[in-house]
Design a protein around this motif. Structure first.
Motif, PDB file in Angstrom:
ATOM      1  N   VAL A 132      -2.526  39.202  -7.981  1.00 18.52           N
ATOM      2  CA  VAL A 132      -1.572  38.400  -7.222  1.00 18.52           C
ATOM      3  C   VAL A 132      -2.293  37.546  -6.192  1.00 18.52           C
ATOM      4  O   VAL A 132      -2.085  36.321  -6.099  1.00 18.52           O
ATOM      5  CB  VAL A 132      -0.535  39.315  -6.533  1.00 18.52           C
ATOM      6  N   VAL A 180      -4.668  34.713  -7.714  1.00 14.07           N
ATOM      7  CA  VAL A 180      -3.937  33.559  -8.248  1.00 14.07           C
ATOM      8  C   VAL A 180      -3.455  32.661  -7.112  1.00 14.07           C
ATOM      9  O   VAL A 180      -3.625  31.437  -7.147  1.00 14.07           O
ATOM     10  CB  VAL A 180      -2.753  34.019  -9.116  1.00 14.07           C
ATOM     11  N   VAL A 225       6.540  28.658 -11.590  1.00 16.41           N
ATOM     12  CA  VAL A 225       6.898  30.014 -12.023  1.00 16.41           C
ATOM     13  C   VAL A 225       8.408  30.126 -12.202  1.00 16.41           C
ATOM     14  O   VAL A 225       8.897  30.637 -13.222  1.00 16.41           O
ATOM     15  CB  VAL A 225       6.400  31.052 -11.004  1.00 16.41           C
ATOM     16  N   GLU A 235       6.539  40.173 -15.814  1.00 19.44           N
ATOM     17  CA  GLU A 235       7.371  39.106 -15.259  1.00 19.44           C
ATOM     18  C   GLU A 235       7.688  39.356 -13.785  1.00 19.44           C
ATOM     19  O   GLU A 235       7.813  38.417 -12.996  1.00 19.44           O
ATOM     20  CB  GLU A 235       8.667  38.937 -16.056  1.00 19.44           C
ATOM     21  N   VAL A 267       4.600  38.307 -11.828  1.00 24.47           N
ATOM     22  CA  VAL A 267       4.532  36.850 -11.722  1.00 24.47           C
ATOM     23  C   VAL A 267       5.524  36.343 -10.671  1.00 24.47           C
ATOM     24  O   VAL A 267       5.226  35.412  -9.909  1.00 24.47           O
ATOM     25  CB  VAL A 267       4.800  36.198 -13.089  1.00 24.47           C
ATOM     26  N   GLN A 268       6.694  36.950 -10.609  1.00 22.93           N
ATOM     27  CA  GLN A 268       7.654  36.556  -9.582  1.00 22.93           C
ATOM     28  C   GLN A 268       7.124  36.871  -8.183  1.00 22.93           C
ATOM     29  O   GLN A 268       7.352  36.101  -7.232  1.00 22.93           O
ATOM     30  CB  GLN A 268       8.983  37.276  -9.805  1.00 22.93           C
ATOM     31  N   VAL A 275       3.991  36.786  -7.390  1.00 23.57           N
ATOM     32  CA  VAL A 275       3.038  35.689  -7.168  1.00 23.57           C
ATOM     33  C   VAL A 275       3.768  34.478  -6.589  1.00 23.57           C
ATOM     34  O   VAL A 275       3.311  33.851  -5.622  1.00 23.57           O
ATOM     35  CB  VAL A 275       2.320  35.311  -8.478  1.00 23.57           C
TER      36      VAL A 275
END
Length: 379
Positions: free
Chosen positions: A25, A28, A136, A306, A309-310, A312
């Protein structure tokens, strides 16, 4: 030995369940932020000496043809881009340092560029974070769409702010403090950060608009990752019959528009939080540092990629906002100096910049200690 290996590689091992998701996290978000600086800086003709993910001693690195050293450093809590000629903390090298530059280096030196190029390069970092969040969310909306429901009142909780204000089942939200409402999610978004504020609600009742005043009450809830959060509620409930929940699918263009709106809402909500926090109206335990982020990363990873990624996306927009605060040595502090330079038509003196930088460093270090204390002992 087999027992040791089994323990080390087990799913319960903190290295795999927390540290790796945390590093993913953070890496990125930092990489995108610094890449924003790098790309716009190069577009403006500014030379780049170093691009680092992390601080401190270099772990691995390599040089590219244009002379930039790309490297991974030991302390993974940030990163930096070192531009040509950007040799001091105030981005204002001494005359001696400037004189040592070759003619080619002078053309690419950061501090010798027009103020608009320096400002664009600095602003590009936070902007890249916002773009990452939008990207995203756009992907998520394209793949999953979103569920919405009508902004209807199905039930009014006893002894709630809504009951005291005169809300009734069957009322429909029209606007909140002048902002139009189209879904029940809009109601939650506009109310949750306003605990203790008197809010004006325009409701549609029996085809007539009714104006009501209510003050959200602060309650504790658990978010999707199991964190305890404190939000404002007025005590109204939606249901399937009146709310008519439905799933909305988005094309790529529609998802991009929706993602941009969602990112704007998060920016506004975060700005609202910090204003209330400075005024002493928000709980300090709502702020966390690296330890809390690591814990959230582990929980998100356990729920699925997922979710990670959220996280992030949420952290990226937060980093972008923090970096725009007008405090040296943050990006916003440099932008404040450039705004002053553009107004006065001459650079701010190095002495003044040094003074503000030292004060800003104390503020930043104090904030870091504060969130670390919250992480470890305070909450």
């Amino acid at each position: 030995m087999n027992e040791f290996l089994g323990t080390f590689f087990s799913l319960d091992n903190i290295f795999f369940t927390t540290i790796i998701p945390f590093l993913f996290v953070l890496t990125v978000v930092v990489f995108v932020h610094e890449m924003g600086h790098y790309l716009v800086g190069r577009w403006c003709g500014i030379g780049v000496r170093e691009f680092s993910i992390g601080f401190g001693p270099e772990l691995i690195g390599f040089n590219v043809r244009k002379g930039t050293r790309w490297k991974l450093s030991a302390i993974p809590l940030g990163g930096y881009v070192k531009f040509m000629g950007d040799m001091s903390v105030t981005s204002d090298p001494s005359a001696q340092e400037t004189h040592a530059l070759t003619p080619e280096e002078r053309r690419g030196a950061f501090h010798l560029q027009p103020v608009w190029k320096r400002a664009a390069t600095v602003f590009a970092g936070p902007l890249a974070n916002f773009i990452l969040t939008i990207a995203v969310f756009a992907v998520m909306f394209t793949i999953y769409g979103r569920y919405v429901s009508e902004p209807m009142v199905a039930e009014v909780r006893p002894d709630s702010a809504a009951e005291e204000a005169g809300f009734q089942p069957g009322d429909r939200f029209v606007s909140i403090d002048g902002t139009r409402v189209t879904t029940f999610g809009d109601v939650q978004r506009l109310v949750s950060g306003r605990a203790g504020d008197s809010i004006t609600f325009v409701m549609l009742r029996d085809e007539q608009e009714v104006t009501l005043m209510a003050t959200p009450q602060l309650v504790e809830q658990e978010d999707a990752l199991g964190n305890t959060i404190r939000i404002g509620v007025i005590g109204v409930v939606n249901n399937q019959e009146l709310g008519q929940p439905r799933h909305i699918e988005f094309g790529v263009g529609e998802a991009l528009v929706e993602a941009t709106k969602e990112t704007g809402h998060i920016i506004a909500r975060t700005g609202q939080f910090f204003q209330r926090f400075v005024a002493g109206r928000e709980d300090r335990c709502q702020l966390g540092g690296p330890v809390r982020i690591a814990d959230m990363a582990g929980k998100a990873a356990a729920l699925g990629f997922e979710w990670l990624v959220q996280l992030v996306a949420m952290l990226s927009v937060g980093i972008g906002i923090l970096n725009l605060l007008p405090i040296p040595p943050l990006d916003g502090g440099h932008l404040a100096f450039y705004a002053a330079e553009a107004t006065m038509r001459r650079p701010v003196s190095e002495r003044v910049m040094e003074m503000f930088y030292r004060v800003g460093m104390l503020v930043v270090l104090g904030f870091m200690l504060f969130v670390f204390w919250n992480d470890l002992f305070g909450c």
